[in-house]
Design a protein around this motif. Structure first.
Motif, PDB file in Angstrom:
ATOM      1  N   PRO A  76     -21.104  35.546  -6.825  1.00  0.00           N
ATOM      2  CA  PRO A  76     -22.208  34.921  -6.102  1.00  0.00           C
ATOM      3  C   PRO A  76     -22.179  35.293  -4.619  1.00  0.00           C
ATOM      4  CG  PRO A  76     -20.738  33.252  -7.061  1.00  0.00           C
ATOM      5  CD  PRO A  76     -20.170  34.591  -7.390  1.00  0.00           C
ATOM      6  N   ARG A  77     -23.287  35.120  -3.950  1.00  0.00           N
ATOM      7  CA  ARG A  77     -23.389  35.454  -2.530  1.00  0.00           C
ATOM      8  C   ARG A  77     -22.709  34.343  -1.719  1.00  0.00           C
ATOM      9  NH1 ARG A  77     -23.650  36.034   2.254  1.00  0.00           N
ATOM     10  NH2 ARG A  77     -25.160  37.234   3.437  1.00  0.00           N
ATOM     11  N   ILE A  78     -21.439  34.569  -1.389  1.00  0.00           N
ATOM     12  CA  ILE A  78     -20.704  33.569  -0.620  1.00  0.00           C
ATOM     13  C   ILE A  78     -20.547  34.045   0.822  1.00  0.00           C
ATOM     14  CG2 ILE A  78     -19.437  32.478  -2.525  1.00  0.00           C
ATOM     15  CD1 ILE A  78     -17.130  34.324  -1.993  1.00  0.00           C
ATOM     16  N   PRO A  79     -20.510  33.107   1.791  1.00  0.00           N
ATOM     17  CA  PRO A  79     -20.381  33.528   3.179  1.00  0.00           C
ATOM     18  C   PRO A  79     -19.005  34.125   3.481  1.00  0.00           C
ATOM     19  CG  PRO A  79     -20.567  31.111   3.022  1.00  0.00           C
ATOM     20  CD  PRO A  79     -20.700  31.654   1.638  1.00  0.00           C
ATOM     21  N   VAL A  80     -18.997  35.168   4.296  1.00  0.00           N
ATOM     22  CA  VAL A  80     -17.756  35.832   4.706  1.00  0.00           C
ATOM     23  C   VAL A  80     -17.733  35.901   6.234  1.00  0.00           C
ATOM     24  CG1 VAL A  80     -16.340  37.924   4.521  1.00  0.00           C
ATOM     25  CG2 VAL A  80     -17.793  37.238   2.594  1.00  0.00           C
ATOM     26  N   ILE A  81     -16.660  35.360   6.814  1.00  0.00           N
ATOM     27  CA  ILE A  81     -16.510  35.330   8.269  1.00  0.00           C
ATOM     28  C   ILE A  81     -15.495  36.384   8.697  1.00  0.00           C
ATOM     29  CG2 ILE A  81     -16.047  33.836  10.269  1.00  0.00           C
ATOM     30  CD1 ILE A  81     -18.055  32.642   8.329  1.00  0.00           C
ATOM     31  N   ALA A  82     -15.869  37.251   9.601  1.00  0.00           N
ATOM     32  CA  ALA A  82     -14.948  38.259  10.115  1.00  0.00           C
ATOM     33  C   ALA A  82     -14.078  37.651  11.212  1.00  0.00           C
ATOM     34  CB  ALA A  82     -15.732  39.439  10.676  1.00  0.00           C
ATOM     35  N   VAL A  83     -12.784  37.974  11.165  1.00  0.00           N
ATOM     36  CA  VAL A  83     -11.875  37.564  12.231  1.00  0.00           C
ATOM     37  C   VAL A  83     -11.169  38.822  12.730  1.00  0.00           C
ATOM     38  CG1 VAL A  83      -9.936  36.097  12.866  1.00  0.00           C
ATOM     39  CG2 VAL A  83     -11.481  35.357  11.081  1.00  0.00           C
ATOM     40  N   THR A  84     -11.314  39.103  14.014  1.00  0.00           N
ATOM     41  CA  THR A  84     -10.699  40.328  14.513  1.00  0.00           C
ATOM     42  C   THR A  84     -10.249  40.206  15.956  1.00  0.00           C
ATOM     43  OG1 THR A  84     -11.038  42.670  14.960  1.00  0.00           O
ATOM     44  CG2 THR A  84     -12.987  41.289  15.031  1.00  0.00           C
ATOM     45  N   ALA A  85      -9.149  40.889  16.247  1.00  0.00           N
ATOM     46  CA  ALA A  85      -8.626  40.906  17.607  1.00  0.00           C
ATOM     47  C   ALA A  85      -9.351  41.957  18.446  1.00  0.00           C
ATOM     48  CB  ALA A  85      -7.142  41.215  17.588  1.00  0.00           C
ATOM     49  N   PHE A  86     -10.084  42.822  17.775  1.00  0.00           N
ATOM     50  CA  PHE A  86     -10.760  43.892  18.475  1.00  0.00           C
ATOM     51  C   PHE A  86     -12.102  43.415  19.013  1.00  0.00           C
ATOM     52  CE2 PHE A  86      -7.338  45.887  16.640  1.00  0.00           C
ATOM     53  CZ  PHE A  86      -7.264  47.236  16.948  1.00  0.00           C
ATOM     54  N   ALA A  87     -12.020  42.545  20.030  1.00  0.00           N
ATOM     55  CA  ALA A  87     -13.241  41.931  20.557  1.00  0.00           C
ATOM     56  C   ALA A  87     -13.885  42.838  21.588  1.00  0.00           C
ATOM     57  CB  ALA A  87     -12.923  40.563  21.132  1.00  0.00           C
ATOM     58  N   MET A  88     -14.257  43.986  21.164  1.00  0.00           N
ATOM     59  CA  MET A  88     -14.896  44.922  22.075  1.00  0.00           C
ATOM     60  C   MET A  88     -16.394  44.654  22.103  1.00  0.00           C
ATOM     61  SD  MET A  88     -12.922  48.448  21.117  1.00  0.00           S
ATOM     62  CE  MET A  88     -13.430  48.411  19.408  1.00  0.00           C
ATOM     63  N   ALA A  89     -17.021  45.131  23.181  1.00  0.00           N
ATOM     64  CA  ALA A  89     -18.469  44.982  23.277  1.00  0.00           C
ATOM     65  C   ALA A  89     -19.115  45.667  22.080  1.00  0.00           C
ATOM     66  CB  ALA A  89     -18.966  45.598  24.572  1.00  0.00           C
ATOM     67  N   GLY A  90     -20.058  44.994  21.462  1.00  0.00           N
ATOM     68  CA  GLY A  90     -20.751  45.584  20.324  1.00  0.00           C
ATOM     69  C   GLY A  90     -20.104  45.280  18.988  1.00  0.00           C
TER      70      GLY A  90
END
Ligand code: MN
Length: 128
Positions: A76-90
């Motif tokens: 099913p279409r479940i929400p996916v949240i990205a977590v990343t240390a690479f907080a670069m612009a864009g």
């Protein structure tokens, strides 16, 4: 009432522990995976209400696992949240365009982490 299950796909042990502690305290049932392959297995075991997905992962990365999930007709279409240390612009825009439902940068804000997850779960429930 059954606690909503959240799958955390994260290869960093400290982050895994932190996310699990926060989410369990917030009342979620947490299951964990440390690689893309383990993530695939967990998704086959049981469909979670939401996935918290690290981007830099052994076995292909979070974007690969997300695209597999989106192409899987049985999931099913479940929400996916990205977590990343690479907080670069864009970065945020790139990940949202890739199909993630939200984006949290590391180091996470421990106070707002569970609130962000709850808001996205609620938003998704209202869409259905
Ligand atoms: Mn990682």
């Amino acid at each position: 009432m059954q606690r909503p299950r959240i799958l955390v796909v994260e290869d960093d042990a400290r982050s895994q522990r932190l996310f699990r502690d926060i989410l369990e305290l917030a009342g979620y049932d947490v299951c964990q995976a440390r690689s893309v392959e383990e993530g695939r297995c967990r998704l086959r075991d049981a469909v979670p209400a939401l996935v918290v997905m690290d981007i830099q992962l052994p076995g292909g990365g979070g974007e690969l696992l997300l695209s597999e999930m989106r192409e899987d007709p049985l999931l099913p279409r479940i929400p996916v949240i990205a977590v990343t240390a690479f907080a670069m612009a864009g970065d945020r825009q790139r990940l949202i365009q890739a199909g993630f439902d939200g984006y949290i940068s590391k180091p996470i804000d421990t106070r707002s982490f569970a609130e962000t997850i709850a808001a996205i779960l609620e938003e998704h429930a209202n869409e259905r």
